[in-house]
Structures are given as structure tokens and as C-alpha cells.
Write an enzyme that holds these catalytic residues in place. Structure first.
Site, short mmCIF file in Angstrom:
data_model
loop_
_atom_site.label_atom_id
_atom_site.label_comp_id
_atom_site.label_asym_id
_atom_site.label_seq_id
_atom_site.Cartn_x
_atom_site.Cartn_y
_atom_site.Cartn_z
N ASP A 237 0.72 -1.25 0.07
CA ASP A 237 -0.06 0.13 -0.12
C ASP A 237 0.79 1.35 0.06
OD1 ASP A 237 -1.85 2.09 0.60
OD2 ASP A 237 -2.49 1.08 2.38
N HIS A 410 -3.89 4.11 6.55
CA HIS A 410 -2.90 3.61 5.56
C HIS A 410 -1.31 3.81 6.42
CE1 HIS A 410 -5.53 3.20 2.29
NE2 HIS A 410 -6.24 4.32 2.79
#
Lengths: 599, 599
Positions: A237, A410
Site C-alpha cells: 500500500d 494507511h
């Protein structure tokens, strides 16, 4: 296809210890040592392992990764992306799966990392096109997929199967395992794909959260062990890679919310994403703590809460959630309104409350409005206008920039470094981000001494090949163009349609209709002119009359040598001459559509 | 009208010393003492002083402030604003001056603070409407106004006059003085308006810059003296009020640029605003220092540099600026390309370079691209795409977030506090910002102990009245609606036109043309269907055929009792039935335009 197990022959392949000084940006850094890699599986198969980011490498959204070995293919995620400004009228954009056309039977499964639309949103449209392959997701993820599927009754029945995180799957030649990760929705997994060429790891969206809300902590042991066994390539990610430091725990939000709730005397209105389930949980908890009932406003938020409650991913007292009708009868300091629309969406609850169009609520002095979500790039101006309206109506507005009411879902730079160190992959493939984010991930990897040539910043559809423990980014591209969904149409809106929409949105259009006798070319009646989006017709009578006169002259000016009418010629002349005339008069270029009717 | 001078009778009006603790956000702060005000002029006139922010109080842009006393009116600034997303095709938005209709002779002057478009952009359109009043600006400002005027040869000759900063002007009853301020373009002034009710001060856009580039330092002495004499109300720039601390000096940019230039081995491409003249100056200087020639790409940038050079506001060696043809023959490390397009504008130089559409330059490995301007809210996504393209083409991209290559042109919170302390106005009127920014200014004023009721957060057009030394925000509003400029039209594009443009941009349009015999209602020939922006016609033959059949059936289904054709009825039926049919088939709602031709 069961002859391959996950126990491939391992062969130790020592790697040179890196001692290079990273000179990116010209800065000199202390010399770090990259640890020698753990045992690395060597290629044993007759094929090359092929990996491509089908979507999500040049945009934020429509995530899909393809893993292919020989005839066997699996996909990871099947998301959607919201359109850009130059794609008017488009609902959303999904991955292009035309590489799989004719190979539907080779597709062993689609594996879903978590229940957000940029990871599941393509399913209703692509599952039928792919002949309904098995789709694997965790319990909550599947709950959300199933719920969304109800909106598409004609798309056929999807083959949804539940992941057991501790149970490997055999999918053709691939053995697939899972590890728990945290994000801002519960029940997220990272994916481990054992292939004859080595092990691939895909994180999905993730953060490390040591104090997660309604979720288990990331499975560090599994990740570390995997790192010991040897990982060929990691897809990780990139969303927050440009941010330095560590991501904040979702729990920290709770402290800030607590502080706001403790001090607020009026109603509290919290705008956030319907999909931020952990945030919704926290707002419910803090409301319960301070004796507030909670109204949920927004269809998607209601349905997400319903699913999560049913499946045990949301804890809420039986009497906490009330209807708006009940809320308006309570004192202000007993009410929390939790609603969609924190991005300034024009039809969402928060906007309707701000503009006095909501059926039950409007802003009153004493209200505290909390924006508890980051602003999606491109929405800044709309969100700003919403905040202006709320302020004008008398609310106090708190945004995450002013107080810390947002923790992202994230990993940030330091989290990525920890992941890289734990997993110790030979290759790193940043995913889930546009070029800028992928490049930022690459910088992070290079800061912890991954050699530049072992970090693949790929474009959509670009094939990465792995063979004999070595990987490279090829020049081969599988189709990855945008597939646009507009109403019921999937992929039927093409560039020309969008161009027309944009043209018409700039200066409108101008339809000229003339009726002509075929034999003589004689103009019958008065030309009709219809225009929309060009000028305000009532104020432009003179302009339209002039244009009509011009049309008459053009149509009368037929070639006397030719008996038959050349409609194409007339159309072209109308388009050119009237276009020029209107531009000269207005400096606008409406789309001109001449129609010649022959009778 | 010369009977009023700037020496009004002053009368000391002691004010209560504030000792309240500001409890905004619930935080307790040290108790600050607001100093007693200096002598305050008392109202002597028979009229009330009326002030309104005509534009720039609910948006960022189209700045205009009106000051009115009796019959006399002056305006400060005459700007434009760029359109929002829901205003497609609009060039820009200008202030509404309809309050002045019929009172053009009362308008003594328009005074311009500086040469940026959000302060001068309305002039070509509004000067003729206002019967060409005197317009006052400093030398550079007038240079830019004159240059822009060349684009509007038909708008008549404007009456432009030059400000001498040390020379007061008598404009009707008002005596107007000026004080130098800094911004990011040279030759900016703040405006002092002495009125019978007291002194107003308007900062224009400003920052305090102790090391300005090609500009004089803010005139602190004049400001402080003004504060001693007593200021009734201050209108001050709110653009950066939410930012804590002090604004950075433009000179600091020079140090950062120097560092980047020293280390770069390839070409350097700097994208910035054409109007950031101080920045352009610095890029030229640092290029000269490192032996680079400079190419200017972008029409507006070229023309701004030309004006500033001619008027002595830009220093550049005779041989520094070269043509692109000369640049391509030089080694890469001898070239700087300075260009427009840092906001991702599709036709600007930087975008054309990135997309390989530029005539002379395309990105090559080794290029350093510097974005030296902040991103205007709403452009984030476009700028991100531009950066992605540049990275993909191989450039190194430096943005102000990554390195400090941007110093803003506006005062931050601490600068505002200094201004408030120096000028010590009784009333503070935050200007030049949307509600959020104005409220932030108010917070700043309250932090230094201005009482809440002495800070006016106004909406556009809202009249503030001052009389006998007291001011209040009335409920009276003068017209302030958006006036939209689209091509040659000023104000002729109205909501209905914009709505049509938006509708068509969503799902396109669908024109149905049927020809009918008037007497019998008989359908002649086949109905014509033209559609744009709806579906890709070549792929939708079946749908169009079905629609055409439906049209035929609707037109045949005429009322047998009535002999004459009711075209309106047919049109309505076509609109409704075909609309419904298309929606059912596609879930799209194109704009349906039925045309019935009677022959």
C-alpha cells in the site's frame, strides 16, 4: 491441479550485502546495512510467474492485481474508481479484464482484501463478464459485497466464499494464505501467494494499529515468519508513503472525540464516510458515554451499520440508535447526528442539513459539526463551501486540520519501513496509488537500502516476470484502459461521448432544422433553431433572428447547376458559417447540429 | 466638494480595558490587555458612512469594496474570480455593480491595490458599465491594466491615473492616502480613506516582508502613525489567517532555489504563476548566478515580464532571456525554462511539455521540474496528474511541500496581530476570503482581545454603517449576485443556461425530429434522431432503432376526434415516453428535445 503444494524446494541464495550510500536528493545518509535475505525459493516450474497491476497503479482506486503462472490466474481485489472532472456523467471506472477474455476458466478466484468500494466495487459488473469465478472474502467483507449485490439483481448470482484466515486455499497451482492487517474497517487481510517461483505478498490497504477498534491486531508473528522463509516480492500500500513518521492509532481519535463531546453543550453532528466503520463505532461509544442518542443519516451509512451489527463487528447498546423523529424531541445535548456527506456531496445528509433541505434537521446556533474524514483530493473547494455554509448558519465547525479527529487507514513511511524489514522481500512493488505515491514508496524502500532495480514502479497492465529467483519489469502490457460505468452501460461510454459532453458543457449546443423540397431545393417554412446551454434564449432574440436569416440565405444559395439537393453540403455550410457567426458575436463555440429534412 | 479636509475634529473617547479571557475552543489563555484606543474621530457629518464588501467576502476572488458617504462613492479594487465546477463554460465571475446603476456620476473613482487579476480583472467589463470612472493604480499596476485592456479593443477607453504613494487624493468628500505593503508582486499599496465619520484602512493583499524582492519594505512608520491618529475600521486580508505564525520572506525562496540550482545537472523547468513577479525575478537571478539562460514559455508570463522590465520592476541581464530555438542548442545545464501551468492547466506550457505536445521541449531524464506556487483549492487532482505524467516521463519533481520553494504573499495569524496592534482600529472587517477565512481572521482578532462585536464578518453586499464613532453590521444588502462573463457576454449566462450545460454534461442530449402533415397528422418519412454525449451511436444502433419505432408509434397515436395536430401534446409525449424508455434501458437521463415539423 492439486499436485503443487506450498512446500516448494528451498535453496539458499545468499545475496550481496548492500553498502551503497543513497544519494537521492543529494543528501548523504548514514550507511545502513540491508540484512542478508532469508532462504529464497528457486524457480522450479517450466513457466515464468507473471504479475500485473491491472488497476490502481496510475490512479487511486479500481484496485486489481493479476497473478499468472502457466494457465492459472488469480486476481486480487476488484475495485472501482470515481471519475475525474473530464469524465462528466460517468458513475465510476472499473478495471479492464479483457486480457481474461476466452480464459475465464483459467481464472481460479478473485480474492478480496477488504470491504471498501475501491476493492470490491467492480464485482457486480465484472463477475458476470468473468463467468462468475469464486470470490473469496472475510465475513464482514462478504456481508458488504452481498449487500451491494442487491442493487444489481440482473447481474446473476456471484460465487462468494468465506475466507478462514488460518486456512490456506489451493487455487490451481497457487497456495494462498492470509494474515490479518488493520485499516479503518474491520476484517482486513493481507494475501500470501505461494507460487512455483516463490512467494508473493500483497498487503491490501493496511496500517499497523497497536490499539485497533473492534479489530484484531496485525499478525506480526505471521509476517515475521514469512520474512524468515523468504519472500520473492511484496506488493504494498502506497497511499500514505509520502507522509513521514508513523500512522496514528484509530484509538487516538477516541481521545479527541471524547474531548469534543465532553465540552459540547448543543447537538453534535459528525460527518464521515459510511465505510469508516471503526470511526462510526467510536462515535457511537463516545455518544453512549456522554448520554447521547445517535441518529444515523445517509442510506449507505445505515446499511453498513446494519451489516456490521448483524455480523458482530459493531457494538451498540439496544437503545442508542434512534430515529430523527425521536431525536427532535430530545434536548440538544442528548443528540448526536452521524451522517454522510463530509466530502461535500450535494445530495448527502450533511449538505441537506446545511442548506435547510433536510427533512428533520437544520443547523442552529450551538451545534458542533465535526468533519471526521480527510478530504479526497479534488473535493477541497466543495468541502470548503460546505463549511462556509455551516459557519454562516451558526455552527461551530471542527475539522481534522484544526483538531486531530482523523487517523488515516494507511501505513506511513516509517510503517512501510517496518513492514519491509519484517518481510524482507527481494522485490518491492508499490501498489494502490498514482505515480507520485508509488515513487514515494520507492524512495522509502531506497532509504532502507533496497537497491533501486529491486523496486518496480509499474504502470497499469505492465507485466512483471519472475523466473529463477530474478524478477524484471517487462515492456509487455496487458489491456488496462479505463472501463467506464454509466448507468447500465459498462464500457459503452467512449472518448467521443465524453468529448461531446465536455463540449456541450462548455458552450452548449445549437440545433438548426431546415425543411427542404427534395426535387427543387426550395426551403419550406422557417428554419427551426433550438439551443440549450448557449445563451439565455429570451434575452437573445435578436441574435437568434439574425442566425435564422443567415440560415435562410445559406439554404437558398443552392447550386443552380445541380438539380438535386446536396444535403451534406448544406449541413457543412450551416455548421461552418453559423458556427463562425455565433463565435464572432459571442466568442462562444456551441456544438452546432444541422438537420436537413427533405420532403 | 472640497469643504471636507482630512483634519476632522478629534475627540478622545476612552474605551474600557478588556480583561476577558478568551475561551474559544475551550482553551484558557493568559489574560491579555487590549491597549486603550488612540483618539477617535467623532462623526460630524449629516450622513452615515456606509461600507460594503461587494465581492470577495464569500469567495476567493472578484474583490471589490464600496465606501459611500452621502452622494459620494468610491470603490476599492475590481477583480475577477474563476468559476466553480458547477459553472461550466464560464470564463470568470465579476462583481455586481447594479447598486451603482443611475449613480455613475457619484462614483468618484476606483482605486486599485495591486495588479493581480482578482483585483483588476473586472475593469474591462465594468469600466464601460460604470461610465468610465477614474481608475487609480500604481505604475506597475497600471502597466498590467493597460496591457490587459489591449484584449478588449471594443470596450472603450478607460480613464487610468497613476497613484503617487506620498500624495493624498481628494475624491469627492473622501481624502485618500496610500501606504506601501508587500505581496508577491511589486508596487502594492494599502488604502487609507478619511471620511467625515473617521478613517478606514484597506490593506489589499499584503504580507510583511523584511527582505522583499525588487520592492520597498512595508511603510511601518506610516501605519503606526495612522494607528496613533485613530482608525475607525480596518479591512484586512484574510487569505492566510488560518495559518499560525509569520509568513516567510520571499527572499527565503532564493536560498532554496539556490540550493536546487547548485545541485542540478540537467535542465531546470520552473512552473509558477505568471503574476508572481517576485518569483520570476528570483528564478532569473539564480539562473544568472549559475550561468543558465532563461526561456520564458507562456503568453501571460512573457507579457508580464515585458511590462515589469520596461517599468523597471524586473532586473535582468541583456543576454539572459533566450528563445526556445536558442535553448535547444545549449547544454542542458545551461538552460532554465520558466513557464506557466503549475496548476495543471491543460493548455499551459508545462502541461504541453509533459504530454510531449510542446513545440520545442519535452521531458528527458535528468530534468528537474520545480512547482513554485501553491495549489489553488480544487486543482489538487489535476496538479497531481501533471506531476504523475512528469515523473513517468523521467523528471525529478520538486514541490513546495517537499522543499520550501513557496512563500505565500499573504499575512499569517501573527502578522495580522502585528497589523492590528499597529493600526489599533476600533472595528476590524476581515476581507478577501470565504466565510472560513473571515472567521479565522475574527479568531485572530479575538485572540488579541478585540471584542467579538467589533469584528464584522460580513456577507457580500451587506451594508456596514458607521455614525458617531459607532459601527454596526446592518441587514441591508445591496446586489452582489454573481455576474458571469462568458465570451463576449457579461451577465447573460444565467442559472438556466448553466443548468442545461450541466444536464448535458451528465448524460448528453437526444433530439427527436418528426415531420407531420398539418392537416391530417400523418407522419412523413422516418423520424430523425440525433444524440450527442449519451451513448456511442455506432454501438447503440439497436437502442436507437427501438427508440425510433417508439417515436413512430407515439406520433401515429393521434387523437382521432381532433382533426388538427396538437404539436405540443406530441412533444410532451415524446419527451416523457422516450425519456422513460431511455432511462429504463440505460439508467441515463439525456436531455430530450422533441422537434415537430409541420408541412
Amino acid at each position: 491441479m492439486q499436485q503443487h503444494s506450498q512446500n516448494f524446494p528451498f535453496k539458499r541464495k545468499p545475496r550481496t550485502i548492500q553498502r551503497t550510500v543513497n544519494r537521492a536528493n543529494g543528501a548523504s545518509r548514514p550507511v545502513l546495512t540491508k540484512p542478508a535475505l532469508a532462504p529464497m525459493p528457486m524457480g522450479v516450474g517450466k513457466h515464468k510467474l507473471r504479475v500485473a497491476i491491472v488497476g490502481g497503479a496510475e490512479e487511486v482506486g479500481r484496485n486489481m492485481t493479476m497473478v499468472e503462472y502457466g494457465k492459472d490466474i488469480i486476481l486480487i481485489d476488484c475495485g472501482l474508481q470515481f471519475p475525474e472532472e473530464d469524465q462528466p456523467g460517468i458513475d465510476y471506472i472499473i478495471p479492464n479484464v479483457s486480457y481474461l477474455k476466452g480464459r475465464e476458466k483459467d481464472l481460479k478466484a478473485i480474492i478480496i482484501t477488504h470491504g471498501h468500494y475501491d476493492h470490491i466495487g467492480g464485482i457486480p459488473h465484472l463477475s458476470p463478464i468473468l463467468h462468475h469465478p469464486p470470490i473469496y472474502g472475510t465475513k464482514l467483507t462478504n456481508g458488504i459485497i452481498n449487500k451491494r449485490q442487491e442493487d444489481f439483481p440482473d447481474k446473476g448470482r456471484i460465487d462468494l466464499r468465506e475466507i478462514n484466515v488460518d486456512q490456506p486455499l489451493q487455487l490451481g497451482i497457487f497456495t494462498v494464505e492470509f494474515f490479518r492487517v488493520n485499516h479503518n474497517i474491520p476484517d482486513c487481510v493481507g494475501i500470501i501467494v505461494h507460487t512455483p517461483e516463490g512467494t508473493l505478498v500483497h498487503t491490501g490497504d493496511f496500517k499497523f494499529d497497536l490499539m485497533p477498534i473492534m479489530d484484531e491486531v496485525t499478525d506480526f508473528a505471521k509476517i515475521a515468519n514469512l520474512g524468515k522463509q523468504g519472500v520473492l516480492a511484496l506488493m504494498s500500500d502506497s497511499t500514505n508513503a509520502p507522509s513521514p513518521g508513523h500512522q496514528i492509532s484509530e484509538s487516538v481519535i477516541g481521545f479527541t472525540l471524547d474531548d469534543i463531546f465532553r465540552k459540547a453543550h448543543g447537538r453534535i453532528i459528525v460527518g464521515t464516510f459510511a465505510s469508516l466503520l471503526n470511526r462510526l463505532q467510536q462515535v457511537i461509544w463516545v455518544s453512549e458515554k456522554y448520554g447521547r442518542k445517535v441518529v444515523i443519516e445517509g442510506f449507505s451509512m445505515k446499511s453498513n451499520i446494519e451489516i456490521a451489527k448483524q455480523l458482530g463487528y459493531l457494538k451498540v447498546n439496544a437503545k442508542t440508535i434512534i430515529t430523527p423523529q425521536e431525536a427532535v424531541r430530545l434536548p440538544d445535548d442528548k443528540v448526536t447526528v452521524m451522517c454522510t456527506g463530509a466530502q461535500g456531496e450535494s445530495n448527502a445528509a450533511l449538505m441537506r442539513i446545511a442548506t435547510r433541505e433536510h427533512r428533520f434537521f437544520r443547523i442552529q446556533k450551538g451545534d458542533t459539526v465535526i468533519f471526521s474524514s480527510s478530504v479526497i483530493p479534488g473535493n477541497e473547494r466543495t468541502v470548503q463551501r460546505l463549511k462556509d455554509t455551516l459557519l454562516k448558519e451558526g455552527a461551530r465547525v471542527i475539522h481534522y486540520e484544526m483538531m486531530d479527529v482523523h487517523a488515516g487507514g494507511h501505513a506511513k513511511a516509517e510503517d512501510l519501513k517496518l513492514l519491509f524489514r519484517l518481510l524482507n522481500p527481494k522485490y518491492i512493488i508499490p501498489v494502490e496509488g498514482n505515480r507520485f505515491l508509488l515513487e514515494a514508496s520507492k524512495q522509502v524502500a531506497m532509504e532502507v537500502q533496497w537497491p533501486e532495480e529491486h523496486v518496480f514502479v509499474t504502470t497499469n497492465g505492465q507485466i512483471m516476470e519472475f523466473s529463477g529467483g530474478e524478477g524484471h519489469l517487462t515492456k509487455e502490457k496487458i489491456p488496462s484502459d479505463y472501463v467506464m460505468v454509466d448507468g447500465l452501460g459498462v464500457g459503452d461510454v467512449q472518448e467521443v461521448v465524453l468529448r461531446d459532453r465536455q463540449l456541450m458543457s462548455e458552450d452548449g449546443m445549437f440545433v438548426i432544422i431546415v425543411t427542404i423540397k427534395t426535387q427543387t431545393g426550395e426551403l419550406i417554412g422557417t428554419p427551426d433553431i433550438i439551443s440549450r446551454g448557449f445563451v439565455y434564449m429570451k434575452d437573445a432574440k435578436h441574435l437568434i433572428d439574425e442566425a435564422r436569416d443567415k440560415v435562410k440565405r445559406i439554404c437558398d444559395n443552392k447550386n443552380p447547376d445541380s438539380g438535386a439537393v446536396n444535403t451534406q453540403l448544406i449541413k457543412n455550410k450551416l455548421r461552418d458559417d453559423i458556427g463562425q457567426f455565433l463565435f464572432q458575436k459571442t466568442q462562444r463555440r456551441p456544438m452546432i447540429l444541422p438537420v436537413v429534412i427533405e420532403v
